[in-house]
Design a protein around this motif. Structure first.
Motif, mmCIF file in Angstrom:
data_model
loop_
_atom_site.group_PDB
_atom_site.id
_atom_site.type_symbol
_atom_site.label_atom_id
_atom_site.label_comp_id
_atom_site.label_asym_id
_atom_site.label_seq_id
_atom_site.Cartn_x
_atom_site.Cartn_y
_atom_site.Cartn_z
ATOM 1 N N ASN A 335 0.840 -1.188 0.000
ATOM 2 C CA ASN A 335 0.000 0.000 0.000
ATOM 3 C C ASN A 335 0.879 1.243 0.000
ATOM 4 O OD1 ASN A 335 -0.217 -1.611 2.765
ATOM 5 N ND2 ASN A 335 0.105 0.542 3.287
ATOM 6 N N ASN A 336 0.225 2.406 -0.063
ATOM 7 C CA ASN A 336 0.926 3.675 -0.171
ATOM 8 C C ASN A 336 0.924 4.405 1.169
ATOM 9 O OD1 ASN A 336 0.981 2.894 -2.798
ATOM 10 N ND2 ASN A 336 -0.148 4.646 -3.615
ATOM 11 N N LYS A 337 1.915 5.240 1.372
ATOM 12 C CA LYS A 337 2.091 5.920 2.649
ATOM 13 C C LYS A 337 0.941 6.863 2.977
ATOM 14 C CE LYS A 337 5.389 8.955 5.039
ATOM 15 N NZ LYS A 337 6.671 9.710 4.887
ATOM 16 N N TYR A 413 5.945 -7.961 0.464
ATOM 17 C CA TYR A 413 5.126 -6.884 1.022
ATOM 18 C C TYR A 413 5.894 -5.566 0.940
ATOM 19 C CZ TYR A 413 2.771 -4.102 4.642
ATOM 20 O OH TYR A 413 2.132 -3.101 5.320
ATOM 21 N N TYR A 414 5.218 -4.466 0.447
ATOM 22 C CA TYR A 414 5.904 -3.193 0.231
ATOM 23 C C TYR A 414 5.102 -2.015 0.782
ATOM 24 C CZ TYR A 414 2.605 -1.974 -3.507
ATOM 25 O OH TYR A 414 1.463 -1.664 -4.204
ATOM 26 N N LEU A 415 5.795 -0.868 0.891
ATOM 27 C CA LEU A 415 5.176 0.424 1.187
ATOM 28 C C LEU A 415 5.760 1.448 0.234
ATOM 29 C CD1 LEU A 415 3.373 2.216 3.018
ATOM 30 C CD2 LEU A 415 5.412 2.631 4.410
ATOM 31 N N TRP A 416 4.895 2.087 -0.577
ATOM 32 C CA TRP A 416 5.310 3.112 -1.532
ATOM 33 C C TRP A 416 5.323 4.465 -0.823
ATOM 34 C CZ3 TRP A 416 7.345 4.474 -6.031
ATOM 35 C CH2 TRP A 416 6.966 5.660 -6.664
ATOM 36 N N THR A 417 6.428 5.213 -0.920
ATOM 37 C CA THR A 417 6.565 6.461 -0.153
ATOM 38 C C THR A 417 6.865 7.692 -1.005
ATOM 39 O OG1 THR A 417 8.949 6.162 0.201
ATOM 40 C CG2 THR A 417 7.447 5.135 1.806
ATOM 41 N N HIS A 418 7.014 7.546 -2.301
ATOM 42 C CA HIS A 418 7.438 8.670 -3.141
ATOM 43 C C HIS A 418 6.260 9.574 -3.504
ATOM 44 C CE1 HIS A 418 9.648 10.990 -6.078
ATOM 45 N NE2 HIS A 418 8.793 10.664 -7.030
ATOM 46 N N SER A 419 6.481 10.881 -3.401
ATOM 47 C CA SER A 419 5.477 11.861 -3.814
ATOM 48 C C SER A 419 5.804 12.349 -5.219
ATOM 49 C CB SER A 419 5.468 13.055 -2.861
ATOM 50 O OG SER A 419 5.157 12.659 -1.543
ATOM 51 N N PHE A 496 8.983 -3.569 2.845
ATOM 52 C CA PHE A 496 10.038 -3.111 1.938
ATOM 53 C C PHE A 496 9.631 -1.752 1.393
ATOM 54 C CE2 PHE A 496 12.500 -3.117 -2.094
ATOM 55 C CZ PHE A 496 13.760 -3.322 -1.550
ATOM 56 N N GLU A 497 10.416 -0.734 1.723
ATOM 57 C CA GLU A 497 10.107 0.628 1.302
ATOM 58 C C GLU A 497 10.514 0.841 -0.153
ATOM 59 O OE1 GLU A 497 10.812 4.968 0.714
ATOM 60 O OE2 GLU A 497 12.140 3.259 0.413
ATOM 61 N N LEU A 498 9.601 1.364 -0.939
ATOM 62 C CA LEU A 498 9.849 1.652 -2.346
ATOM 63 C C LEU A 498 9.707 3.156 -2.584
ATOM 64 C CD1 LEU A 498 7.669 -1.165 -3.991
ATOM 65 C CD2 LEU A 498 10.166 -1.140 -3.796
#
Length: 528
Positions: A335-337, A413-419, A496-498
Protein backbone atom coordinates in the motif's frame (compact mmCIF):
# COMPACT_ATOMS: atom_id res chain seq x y z
CA UNK A 1 18.97 -27.89 -60.89
CA UNK A 2 21.92 -29.81 -59.51
CA UNK A 3 23.90 -28.09 -56.75
CA UNK A 4 27.64 -28.59 -56.32
CA UNK A 5 29.27 -29.15 -52.95
CA UNK A 6 30.24 -25.47 -52.56
CA UNK A 7 26.63 -24.36 -53.13
CA UNK A 8 25.37 -26.89 -50.60
CA UNK A 9 27.84 -25.65 -48.03
CA UNK A 10 26.68 -22.02 -48.58
CA UNK A 11 23.03 -23.05 -48.15
CA UNK A 12 23.90 -24.92 -44.97
CA UNK A 13 25.62 -21.85 -43.58
CA UNK A 14 22.59 -19.68 -44.41
CA UNK A 15 20.33 -22.11 -42.61
CA UNK A 16 22.32 -21.57 -39.43
CA UNK A 17 21.84 -17.77 -39.51
CA UNK A 18 19.16 -16.34 -37.16
CA UNK A 19 15.79 -15.55 -38.71
CA UNK A 20 15.23 -11.93 -39.64
CA UNK A 21 13.63 -9.88 -36.87
CA UNK A 22 10.14 -8.66 -37.58
CA UNK A 23 7.72 -6.84 -35.32
CA UNK A 24 4.37 -8.55 -35.01
CA UNK A 25 2.55 -5.49 -36.32
CA UNK A 26 4.06 -6.04 -39.77
CA UNK A 27 1.23 -8.35 -40.79
CA UNK A 28 -2.07 -9.74 -39.50
CA UNK A 29 -1.91 -12.52 -36.95
CA UNK A 30 -4.47 -15.25 -36.45
CA UNK A 31 -6.48 -15.72 -33.27
CA UNK A 32 -9.51 -17.91 -32.58
CA UNK A 33 -11.94 -15.27 -33.92
CA UNK A 34 -10.07 -14.37 -37.10
CA UNK A 35 -7.15 -12.26 -38.26
CA UNK A 36 -6.15 -9.10 -36.35
CA UNK A 37 -3.88 -6.28 -37.44
CA UNK A 38 -1.98 -4.27 -34.85
CA UNK A 39 0.20 -1.18 -35.11
CA UNK A 40 3.56 0.10 -33.99
CA UNK A 41 3.41 1.55 -30.49
CA UNK A 42 5.98 4.24 -31.41
CA UNK A 43 7.72 5.91 -34.29
CA UNK A 44 11.11 7.59 -34.31
CA UNK A 45 9.71 10.90 -33.09
CA UNK A 46 7.45 9.51 -30.35
CA UNK A 47 9.72 6.82 -28.90
CA UNK A 48 10.80 7.53 -25.30
CA UNK A 49 14.50 7.32 -24.56
CA UNK A 50 13.74 4.99 -21.64
CA UNK A 51 12.67 2.14 -23.98
CA UNK A 52 15.51 0.65 -25.99
CA UNK A 53 13.40 -1.91 -27.88
CA UNK A 54 10.70 0.54 -28.96
CA UNK A 55 10.95 -0.51 -32.62
CA UNK A 56 9.71 -4.02 -31.71
CA UNK A 57 6.72 -3.03 -29.60
CA UNK A 58 3.35 -3.67 -31.22
CA UNK A 59 -0.03 -2.77 -29.79
CA UNK A 60 -3.47 -4.17 -30.53
CA UNK A 61 -6.45 -2.26 -29.17
CA UNK A 62 -10.13 -2.96 -28.81
CA UNK A 63 -10.23 -6.68 -29.65
CA UNK A 64 -13.60 -8.04 -28.42
CA UNK A 65 -13.20 -10.90 -25.97
CA UNK A 66 -16.94 -11.38 -25.54
CA UNK A 67 -20.20 -10.29 -27.16
CA UNK A 68 -22.09 -7.10 -26.38
CA UNK A 69 -23.56 -6.95 -22.88
CA UNK A 70 -26.61 -5.00 -24.06
CA UNK A 71 -30.15 -6.14 -24.80
CA UNK A 72 -30.86 -9.72 -23.78
CA UNK A 73 -27.21 -10.14 -22.73
CA UNK A 74 -27.59 -7.52 -20.01
CA UNK A 75 -26.99 -9.12 -16.57
CA UNK A 76 -25.90 -12.40 -18.08
CA UNK A 77 -22.45 -13.99 -17.96
CA UNK A 78 -20.22 -12.83 -20.85
CA UNK A 79 -21.33 -14.45 -24.09
CA UNK A 80 -19.22 -15.91 -26.89
CA UNK A 81 -16.99 -13.37 -28.61
CA UNK A 82 -17.81 -12.48 -32.22
CA UNK A 83 -15.82 -13.87 -35.13
CA UNK A 84 -15.16 -12.11 -38.42
CA UNK A 85 -14.08 -12.59 -41.99
CA UNK A 86 -11.22 -10.53 -43.28
CA UNK A 87 -8.95 -8.67 -40.86
CA UNK A 88 -9.95 -6.86 -37.68
CA UNK A 89 -8.11 -3.53 -37.48
CA UNK A 90 -7.14 -3.41 -33.81
CA UNK A 91 -5.87 0.15 -33.85
CA UNK A 92 -8.34 2.00 -31.58
CA UNK A 93 -9.55 1.39 -28.05
CA UNK A 94 -13.03 -0.05 -27.75
CA UNK A 95 -15.93 1.67 -26.04
CA UNK A 96 -15.71 2.02 -22.27
CA UNK A 97 -18.13 0.15 -20.04
CA UNK A 98 -20.54 2.55 -18.33
CA UNK A 99 -19.27 3.94 -15.03
CA UNK A 100 -19.57 7.12 -13.03
CA UNK A 101 -16.26 8.39 -14.48
CA UNK A 102 -16.44 7.17 -18.08
CA UNK A 103 -16.48 9.88 -20.74
CA UNK A 104 -17.24 9.68 -24.46
CA UNK A 105 -17.37 6.37 -26.29
CA UNK A 106 -19.43 4.55 -23.67
CA UNK A 107 -21.65 1.61 -24.56
CA UNK A 108 -22.66 -1.85 -23.40
CA UNK A 109 -20.67 -3.32 -26.29
CA UNK A 110 -17.53 -2.75 -24.24
CA UNK A 111 -15.85 -6.07 -23.47
CA UNK A 112 -12.60 -5.55 -25.32
CA UNK A 113 -8.95 -6.23 -24.67
CA UNK A 114 -5.66 -4.45 -25.49
CA UNK A 115 -2.21 -5.99 -25.86
CA UNK A 116 1.30 -4.52 -25.94
CA UNK A 117 3.94 -7.02 -27.08
CA UNK A 118 7.67 -6.64 -27.77
CA UNK A 119 7.87 -10.10 -29.35
CA UNK A 120 9.47 -10.43 -32.76
CA UNK A 121 8.12 -13.94 -33.17
CA UNK A 122 4.97 -15.77 -32.15
CA UNK A 123 7.33 -18.35 -30.62
CA UNK A 124 8.81 -15.90 -28.10
CA UNK A 125 6.81 -17.28 -25.11
CA UNK A 126 7.10 -14.06 -23.12
CA UNK A 127 5.47 -13.75 -19.68
CA UNK A 128 2.21 -11.82 -19.40
CA UNK A 129 0.88 -9.14 -17.05
CA UNK A 130 -2.93 -9.09 -16.98
CA UNK A 131 -3.98 -5.66 -15.64
CA UNK A 132 -7.34 -4.78 -14.03
CA UNK A 133 -8.08 -1.05 -13.69
CA UNK A 134 -9.32 0.80 -10.62
CA UNK A 135 -12.94 1.74 -9.89
CA UNK A 136 -14.48 4.12 -12.38
CA UNK A 137 -11.68 3.66 -14.87
CA UNK A 138 -11.26 2.10 -18.27
CA UNK A 139 -8.44 0.43 -20.13
CA UNK A 140 -7.79 3.35 -22.49
CA UNK A 141 -6.40 5.60 -19.74
CA UNK A 142 -2.78 6.63 -20.20
CA UNK A 143 -2.20 5.50 -16.61
CA UNK A 144 -2.44 1.95 -17.95
CA UNK A 145 -0.28 2.35 -21.05
CA UNK A 146 1.47 -0.99 -21.45
CA UNK A 147 4.52 0.03 -23.46
CA UNK A 148 6.64 0.50 -20.36
CA UNK A 149 6.18 -3.14 -19.40
CA UNK A 150 6.70 -4.21 -23.01
CA UNK A 151 9.99 -2.32 -22.86
CA UNK A 152 11.08 -4.80 -20.20
CA UNK A 153 10.12 -7.86 -22.29
CA UNK A 154 6.69 -8.31 -20.74
CA UNK A 155 3.45 -8.68 -22.68
CA UNK A 156 0.99 -6.29 -21.08
CA UNK A 157 -2.76 -6.88 -21.34
CA UNK A 158 -5.53 -4.51 -20.26
CA UNK A 159 -9.27 -4.91 -20.74
CA UNK A 160 -12.71 -3.49 -19.94
CA UNK A 161 -15.26 -5.05 -17.61
CA UNK A 162 -18.73 -4.21 -16.36
CA UNK A 163 -19.13 -2.26 -13.16
CA UNK A 164 -21.85 -0.43 -11.20
CA UNK A 165 -25.37 -1.86 -11.54
CA UNK A 166 -24.48 -3.49 -14.87
CA UNK A 167 -21.65 -5.41 -13.24
CA UNK A 168 -22.98 -6.31 -9.82
CA UNK A 169 -26.82 -6.32 -9.78
CA UNK A 170 -28.07 -9.17 -7.57
CA UNK A 171 -31.69 -10.31 -7.91
CA UNK A 172 -33.53 -13.58 -7.24
CA UNK A 173 -34.83 -13.76 -10.82
CA UNK A 174 -31.24 -13.62 -12.07
CA UNK A 175 -30.30 -16.46 -9.74
CA UNK A 176 -33.13 -18.52 -11.18
CA UNK A 177 -31.80 -17.97 -14.72
CA UNK A 178 -28.29 -19.34 -14.26
CA UNK A 179 -28.02 -20.69 -10.72
CA UNK A 180 -25.96 -17.72 -9.50
CA UNK A 181 -26.48 -13.98 -9.46
CA UNK A 182 -24.25 -10.94 -9.21
CA UNK A 183 -20.56 -10.67 -10.08
CA UNK A 184 -21.06 -10.14 -13.82
CA UNK A 185 -18.04 -7.85 -13.70
CA UNK A 186 -15.98 -10.62 -12.10
CA UNK A 187 -17.20 -13.09 -14.72
CA UNK A 188 -16.01 -10.58 -17.34
CA UNK A 189 -12.60 -10.47 -15.67
CA UNK A 190 -12.32 -14.25 -15.66
CA UNK A 191 -13.55 -14.48 -19.27
CA UNK A 192 -10.90 -11.97 -20.35
CA UNK A 193 -8.29 -14.07 -18.54
CA UNK A 194 -9.49 -17.19 -20.35
CA UNK A 195 -9.35 -15.33 -23.66
CA UNK A 196 -5.73 -14.41 -22.96
CA UNK A 197 -4.94 -18.01 -22.02
CA UNK A 198 -6.36 -19.20 -25.35
CA UNK A 199 -4.92 -16.51 -27.62
CA UNK A 200 -1.80 -14.93 -26.15
CA UNK A 201 0.59 -17.33 -27.91
CA UNK A 202 -0.26 -15.63 -31.20
CA UNK A 203 1.15 -12.40 -29.75
CA UNK A 204 4.38 -14.06 -28.59
CA UNK A 205 3.10 -14.79 -25.07
CA UNK A 206 3.28 -17.76 -22.75
CA UNK A 207 -0.19 -18.89 -21.64
CA UNK A 208 1.37 -20.70 -18.70
CA UNK A 209 3.04 -17.55 -17.34
CA UNK A 210 0.23 -15.08 -16.63
CA UNK A 211 0.38 -12.77 -13.62
CA UNK A 212 -2.83 -10.95 -12.67
CA UNK A 213 -2.27 -7.41 -11.41
CA UNK A 214 -4.18 -4.28 -10.50
CA UNK A 215 -4.56 -1.35 -8.15
CA UNK A 216 -7.38 -0.46 -5.73
CA UNK A 217 -10.56 -2.03 -7.16
CA UNK A 218 -8.29 -3.69 -9.72
CA UNK A 219 -6.29 -5.12 -6.84
CA UNK A 220 -9.54 -6.59 -5.54
CA UNK A 221 -10.23 -8.01 -9.00
CA UNK A 222 -6.85 -9.75 -8.95
CA UNK A 223 -7.55 -11.17 -5.51
CA UNK A 224 -11.02 -12.38 -6.51
CA UNK A 225 -9.34 -14.17 -9.44
CA UNK A 226 -6.79 -15.72 -7.06
CA UNK A 227 -9.62 -17.05 -4.86
CA UNK A 228 -12.10 -18.07 -7.55
CA UNK A 229 -12.41 -21.73 -8.57
CA UNK A 230 -13.47 -20.47 -12.02
CA UNK A 231 -9.88 -19.35 -12.71
CA UNK A 232 -8.06 -22.25 -11.11
CA UNK A 233 -4.82 -23.08 -12.87
CA UNK A 234 -4.87 -20.06 -15.19
CA UNK A 235 -2.39 -17.83 -13.34
CA UNK A 236 1.17 -18.05 -12.10
CA UNK A 237 1.27 -15.04 -9.76
CA UNK A 238 -0.63 -11.99 -8.52
CA UNK A 239 0.13 -8.32 -7.81
CA UNK A 240 -2.27 -6.43 -5.54
CA UNK A 241 -1.60 -2.71 -5.11
CA UNK A 242 -3.52 -0.87 -2.38
CA UNK A 243 -6.41 -3.28 -2.14
CA UNK A 244 -5.95 -6.02 0.45
CA UNK A 245 -6.70 -5.69 4.16
CA UNK A 246 -7.16 -7.83 7.23
CA UNK A 247 -10.58 -9.57 7.04
CA UNK A 248 -11.61 -7.89 10.34
CA UNK A 249 -10.61 -4.37 9.31
CA UNK A 250 -13.76 -2.18 9.26
CA UNK A 251 -12.23 -0.11 6.46
CA UNK A 252 -12.80 -3.07 4.14
CA UNK A 253 -16.33 -1.69 3.68
CA UNK A 254 -16.16 0.48 0.58
CA UNK A 255 -12.56 -0.49 -0.09
CA UNK A 256 -11.24 -1.73 -3.41
CA UNK A 257 -11.41 -5.43 -2.67
CA UNK A 258 -14.54 -5.71 -0.53
CA UNK A 259 -17.79 -7.49 -1.32
CA UNK A 260 -21.37 -7.50 -0.06
CA UNK A 261 -23.26 -10.35 1.53
CA UNK A 262 -26.21 -11.70 -0.43
CA UNK A 263 -28.92 -10.31 1.85
CA UNK A 264 -27.54 -6.79 1.60
CA UNK A 265 -27.02 -7.07 -2.16
CA UNK A 266 -30.54 -8.41 -2.77
CA UNK A 267 -32.10 -5.53 -0.85
CA UNK A 268 -29.93 -2.88 -2.50
CA UNK A 269 -30.59 -4.28 -5.99
CA UNK A 270 -34.32 -4.54 -5.35
CA UNK A 271 -34.41 -0.86 -4.40
CA UNK A 272 -32.62 -0.07 -7.67
CA UNK A 273 -35.18 -2.05 -9.71
CA UNK A 274 -38.12 -0.46 -7.94
CA UNK A 275 -36.74 3.02 -8.57
CA UNK A 276 -37.01 2.26 -12.29
CA UNK A 277 -40.57 0.86 -11.95
CA UNK A 278 -39.28 -2.51 -13.16
CA UNK A 279 -40.99 -5.65 -11.88
CA UNK A 280 -39.07 -8.23 -13.94
CA UNK A 281 -35.79 -8.78 -15.72
CA UNK A 282 -37.63 -8.32 -19.00
CA UNK A 283 -38.56 -4.81 -17.83
CA UNK A 284 -34.99 -4.03 -16.81
CA UNK A 285 -33.50 -5.35 -20.05
CA UNK A 286 -35.97 -3.34 -22.11
CA UNK A 287 -34.77 -0.04 -20.62
CA UNK A 288 -32.31 2.08 -22.54
CA UNK A 289 -28.87 2.55 -21.01
CA UNK A 290 -29.40 6.18 -20.00
CA UNK A 291 -32.48 5.22 -18.02
CA UNK A 292 -30.74 2.32 -16.31
CA UNK A 293 -28.06 4.71 -15.10
CA UNK A 294 -30.66 6.90 -13.34
CA UNK A 295 -31.68 4.17 -10.90
CA UNK A 296 -31.15 4.47 -7.16
CA UNK A 297 -27.55 3.80 -6.24
CA UNK A 298 -26.06 4.73 -9.62
CA UNK A 299 -25.07 8.33 -8.96
CA UNK A 300 -21.75 7.21 -7.49
CA UNK A 301 -22.16 3.42 -7.92
CA UNK A 302 -21.53 3.06 -4.17
CA UNK A 303 -23.11 -0.20 -3.04
CA UNK A 304 -22.85 -1.97 -6.38
CA UNK A 305 -19.92 -4.24 -5.63
CA UNK A 306 -18.94 -7.90 -5.89
CA UNK A 307 -21.13 -10.21 -3.83
CA UNK A 308 -20.38 -13.29 -1.80
CA UNK A 309 -22.47 -15.64 -3.95
CA UNK A 310 -20.44 -18.81 -3.14
CA UNK A 311 -19.92 -19.34 -6.86
CA UNK A 312 -17.44 -16.96 -8.50
CA UNK A 313 -16.51 -15.81 -4.99
CA UNK A 314 -16.43 -19.13 -3.13
CA UNK A 315 -16.16 -18.02 0.49
CA UNK A 316 -15.31 -15.21 2.87
CA UNK A 317 -11.79 -13.82 2.80
CA UNK A 318 -11.11 -15.25 6.23
CA UNK A 319 -12.16 -18.77 5.24
CA UNK A 320 -10.26 -18.53 1.95
CA UNK A 321 -7.16 -17.46 3.85
CA UNK A 322 -7.50 -20.27 6.37
CA UNK A 323 -8.43 -22.99 3.88
CA UNK A 324 -6.24 -21.83 0.99
CA UNK A 325 -7.09 -20.07 -2.25
CA UNK A 326 -8.05 -21.80 -5.49
CA UNK A 327 -4.79 -20.44 -6.93
CA UNK A 328 -1.90 -20.92 -4.52
CA UNK A 329 0.56 -18.56 -6.20
CA UNK A 330 3.30 -16.08 -5.23
CA UNK A 331 1.91 -12.64 -4.41
CA UNK A 332 3.33 -9.11 -4.41
CA UNK A 333 1.21 -6.84 -2.22
CA UNK A 334 1.41 -3.45 -0.55
CA UNK A 335 0.00 0.00 0.00
CA UNK A 336 0.93 3.67 -0.17
CA UNK A 337 2.09 5.92 2.65
CA UNK A 338 -0.55 8.61 2.23
CA UNK A 339 -3.83 6.89 1.47
CA UNK A 340 -6.80 5.81 3.59
CA UNK A 341 -7.93 9.30 4.59
CA UNK A 342 -4.52 10.84 5.14
CA UNK A 343 -4.17 14.49 4.10
CA UNK A 344 -0.92 16.39 4.43
CA UNK A 345 -2.73 19.73 4.01
CA UNK A 346 -5.32 19.25 6.75
CA UNK A 347 -4.37 20.60 10.18
CA UNK A 348 -5.77 19.48 13.52
CA UNK A 349 -5.79 21.14 16.88
CA UNK A 350 -4.89 18.87 19.77
CA UNK A 351 -8.54 18.60 20.80
CA UNK A 352 -9.67 17.87 17.22
CA UNK A 353 -7.00 15.20 16.89
CA UNK A 354 -7.93 13.48 20.12
CA UNK A 355 -11.67 13.75 19.37
CA UNK A 356 -11.32 12.24 15.88
CA UNK A 357 -9.13 9.38 17.05
CA UNK A 358 -11.53 8.67 19.92
CA UNK A 359 -14.58 8.61 17.63
CA UNK A 360 -12.82 6.20 15.27
CA UNK A 361 -10.99 3.84 17.62
CA UNK A 362 -13.30 3.92 20.65
CA UNK A 363 -11.84 2.02 23.63
CA UNK A 364 -8.48 1.67 21.84
CA UNK A 365 -8.03 5.40 21.22
CA UNK A 366 -6.38 6.25 24.53
CA UNK A 367 -3.59 3.74 23.95
CA UNK A 368 -2.93 5.05 20.44
CA UNK A 369 -2.95 8.68 21.59
CA UNK A 370 -0.52 7.79 24.37
CA UNK A 371 1.82 6.31 21.75
CA UNK A 372 1.43 9.44 19.60
CA UNK A 373 1.18 12.37 22.01
CA UNK A 374 0.65 15.92 20.76
CA UNK A 375 0.88 19.30 22.52
CA UNK A 376 0.44 21.63 19.52
CA UNK A 377 -1.21 21.76 16.09
CA UNK A 378 1.85 20.58 14.18
CA UNK A 379 2.30 17.58 16.44
CA UNK A 380 -1.43 16.82 16.37
CA UNK A 381 -1.56 16.71 12.56
CA UNK A 382 1.54 14.51 12.38
CA UNK A 383 0.21 12.21 15.10
CA UNK A 384 -3.16 11.84 13.36
CA UNK A 385 -1.51 10.82 10.09
CA UNK A 386 0.94 8.52 11.88
CA UNK A 387 -1.92 6.59 13.48
CA UNK A 388 -3.74 6.19 10.16
CA UNK A 389 -0.53 5.10 8.41
CA UNK A 390 0.32 2.51 11.03
CA UNK A 391 -3.22 1.15 10.95
CA UNK A 392 -3.27 0.88 7.17
CA UNK A 393 0.10 -0.87 7.07
CA UNK A 394 -0.88 -3.18 9.91
CA UNK A 395 -4.02 -4.21 8.05
CA UNK A 396 -2.17 -5.15 4.85
CA UNK A 397 0.62 -6.75 6.89
CA UNK A 398 -1.94 -8.82 8.80
CA UNK A 399 -3.50 -10.03 5.55
CA UNK A 400 -0.02 -11.01 4.31
CA UNK A 401 0.76 -12.72 7.61
CA UNK A 402 -2.45 -14.77 7.39
CA UNK A 403 -1.70 -15.71 3.77
CA UNK A 404 1.86 -16.79 4.57
CA UNK A 405 0.67 -19.12 7.32
CA UNK A 406 -1.39 -21.27 4.93
CA UNK A 407 0.48 -20.87 1.65
CA UNK A 408 3.83 -22.36 0.73
CA UNK A 409 4.37 -19.67 -1.91
CA UNK A 410 6.48 -16.53 -1.34
CA UNK A 411 4.86 -13.20 -0.60
CA UNK A 412 6.49 -9.77 -1.05
CA UNK A 413 5.13 -6.88 1.02
CA UNK A 414 5.90 -3.19 0.23
CA UNK A 415 5.18 0.42 1.19
CA UNK A 416 5.31 3.11 -1.53
CA UNK A 417 6.56 6.46 -0.15
CA UNK A 418 7.44 8.67 -3.14
CA UNK A 419 5.48 11.86 -3.81
CA UNK A 420 5.20 12.58 -7.56
CA UNK A 421 5.76 16.16 -8.80
CA UNK A 422 3.06 18.68 -7.90
CA UNK A 423 1.32 16.28 -5.52
CA UNK A 424 0.85 16.18 -1.80
CA UNK A 425 2.20 12.87 -0.63
CA UNK A 426 2.37 9.25 -1.79
CA UNK A 427 -1.37 9.22 -2.35
CA UNK A 428 -3.72 6.44 -3.46
CA UNK A 429 -2.83 5.41 -7.01
CA UNK A 430 0.33 7.51 -7.24
CA UNK A 431 2.53 4.43 -7.63
CA UNK A 432 0.83 2.99 -10.73
CA UNK A 433 2.68 4.90 -13.44
CA UNK A 434 5.99 4.16 -11.71
CA UNK A 435 5.19 0.47 -11.31
CA UNK A 436 4.20 0.23 -14.98
CA UNK A 437 7.13 2.37 -16.11
CA UNK A 438 5.02 4.66 -18.30
CA UNK A 439 5.86 8.18 -17.12
CA UNK A 440 6.45 9.03 -20.78
CA UNK A 441 2.71 8.58 -21.46
CA UNK A 442 1.53 11.04 -18.80
CA UNK A 443 0.99 14.51 -20.24
CA UNK A 444 1.24 17.70 -18.20
CA UNK A 445 3.47 16.28 -15.46
CA UNK A 446 7.01 17.64 -15.06
CA UNK A 447 8.78 14.44 -14.08
CA UNK A 448 12.42 14.80 -13.10
CA UNK A 449 15.38 12.56 -13.80
CA UNK A 450 14.92 11.24 -10.27
CA UNK A 451 11.31 10.25 -11.08
CA UNK A 452 12.43 8.33 -14.16
CA UNK A 453 15.13 6.58 -12.12
CA UNK A 454 12.54 5.58 -9.49
CA UNK A 455 10.18 4.33 -12.21
CA UNK A 456 12.94 2.28 -13.82
CA UNK A 457 13.76 0.59 -10.54
CA UNK A 458 10.12 0.15 -9.45
CA UNK A 459 8.94 -1.25 -12.79
CA UNK A 460 11.95 -3.59 -12.86
CA UNK A 461 10.76 -5.20 -9.63
CA UNK A 462 7.28 -5.60 -11.14
CA UNK A 463 8.63 -6.98 -14.44
CA UNK A 464 10.94 -9.38 -12.62
CA UNK A 465 8.04 -10.68 -10.57
CA UNK A 466 6.03 -11.33 -13.73
CA UNK A 467 9.00 -13.15 -15.26
CA UNK A 468 10.11 -15.24 -12.28
CA UNK A 469 7.61 -14.65 -9.42
CA UNK A 470 10.54 -13.05 -7.62
CA UNK A 471 11.09 -9.26 -7.85
CA UNK A 472 14.84 -9.74 -7.43
CA UNK A 473 15.33 -12.06 -10.41
CA UNK A 474 14.67 -11.51 -14.09
CA UNK A 475 17.33 -9.15 -15.48
CA UNK A 476 14.82 -6.33 -16.00
CA UNK A 477 17.00 -3.66 -14.42
CA UNK A 478 19.57 -2.69 -17.03
CA UNK A 479 21.52 -0.45 -14.64
CA UNK A 480 22.72 -3.30 -12.47
CA UNK A 481 21.61 -4.99 -9.28
CA UNK A 482 18.38 -4.11 -7.53
CA UNK A 483 18.39 -3.76 -3.72
CA UNK A 484 17.32 -7.12 -2.35
CA UNK A 485 13.65 -7.42 -1.46
CA UNK A 486 13.24 -10.23 1.06
CA UNK A 487 10.22 -12.52 0.86
CA UNK A 488 8.09 -13.87 3.67
CA UNK A 489 8.74 -11.13 6.24
CA UNK A 490 5.14 -10.59 7.46
CA UNK A 491 6.08 -12.34 10.72
CA UNK A 492 8.10 -9.17 11.49
CA UNK A 493 6.80 -5.60 11.75
CA UNK A 494 8.68 -4.51 8.62
CA UNK A 495 7.90 -3.76 5.02
CA UNK A 496 10.04 -3.11 1.94
CA UNK A 497 10.11 0.63 1.30
CA UNK A 498 9.85 1.65 -2.35
CA UNK A 499 10.61 5.16 -3.56
CA UNK A 500 13.48 6.37 -1.40
CA UNK A 501 15.21 3.92 0.95
CA UNK A 502 14.69 0.68 -1.01
CA UNK A 503 15.14 -1.47 2.09
CA UNK A 504 13.24 -3.25 4.84
CA UNK A 505 11.90 -0.73 7.32
CA UNK A 506 9.55 -0.90 10.33
CA UNK A 507 6.03 0.42 9.82
CA UNK A 508 4.78 0.20 13.42
CA UNK A 509 5.83 -1.03 16.82
CA UNK A 510 4.78 -4.45 18.05
CA UNK A 511 2.59 -2.70 20.64
CA UNK A 512 0.79 -0.70 17.95
CA UNK A 513 0.19 -3.79 15.83
CA UNK A 514 -1.41 -5.58 18.76
CA UNK A 515 -3.71 -2.62 19.43
CA UNK A 516 -4.83 -2.44 15.80
CA UNK A 517 -5.51 -6.16 15.56
CA UNK A 518 -7.63 -6.04 18.70
CA UNK A 519 -9.45 -2.98 17.41
CA UNK A 520 -10.21 -4.68 14.07
CA UNK A 521 -11.96 -7.56 15.82
CA UNK A 522 -13.80 -5.18 18.12
CA UNK A 523 -15.05 -3.09 15.18
CA UNK A 524 -15.90 -6.04 12.89
CA UNK A 525 -16.85 -9.10 14.94
CA UNK A 526 -18.04 -10.87 11.79
CA UNK A 527 -15.08 -10.70 9.39
CA UNK A 528 -14.99 -10.50 5.61
Amino acid sequence: MKLNQASLRRLGALALLPAARAALYDQPIQITQGAVQGAAAFNASSAPSSISNWEDIAVWKGIPYAATTGGNNRWRPPQTAPSWNGTFEATAFGDSCPSEMAGDGVSEDCLSINIWSPATSADAKLPVMFWSYAAGGDSSQSTYDGAGMAGKDIIFVSYNYRTGPLGWLTLHELAEETGATGNYGLLDQIQALKWVHENIAAFGGDAEAITVAGQSFGSGASYHIVNSPLSKGLIKGAIAESGLKDPYDPDMWGFGSDYRNMSWAYAFSQTFAESLNATSMADLRALDLDTVLTGTGTSTFVGFDPVLNYHSIPNTYLVSLEDGAANNVPILVGNNKDEDGISLTTTYTVSEYESDITSTYGPYAAELIALHPASNTSQASDAYNAILRSGSCTSTWSWADRWSKTSDQPIYYYLWTHSPPDTDGATHGSEVVYALGNLFAQSGVDYTAADYAIADRMSSYWANFVKTQNPNQGDSYAKGTLPHWAANVPSQNTTFELGSLWEQTPFATAEEIEIYLEYFKYATPIPY
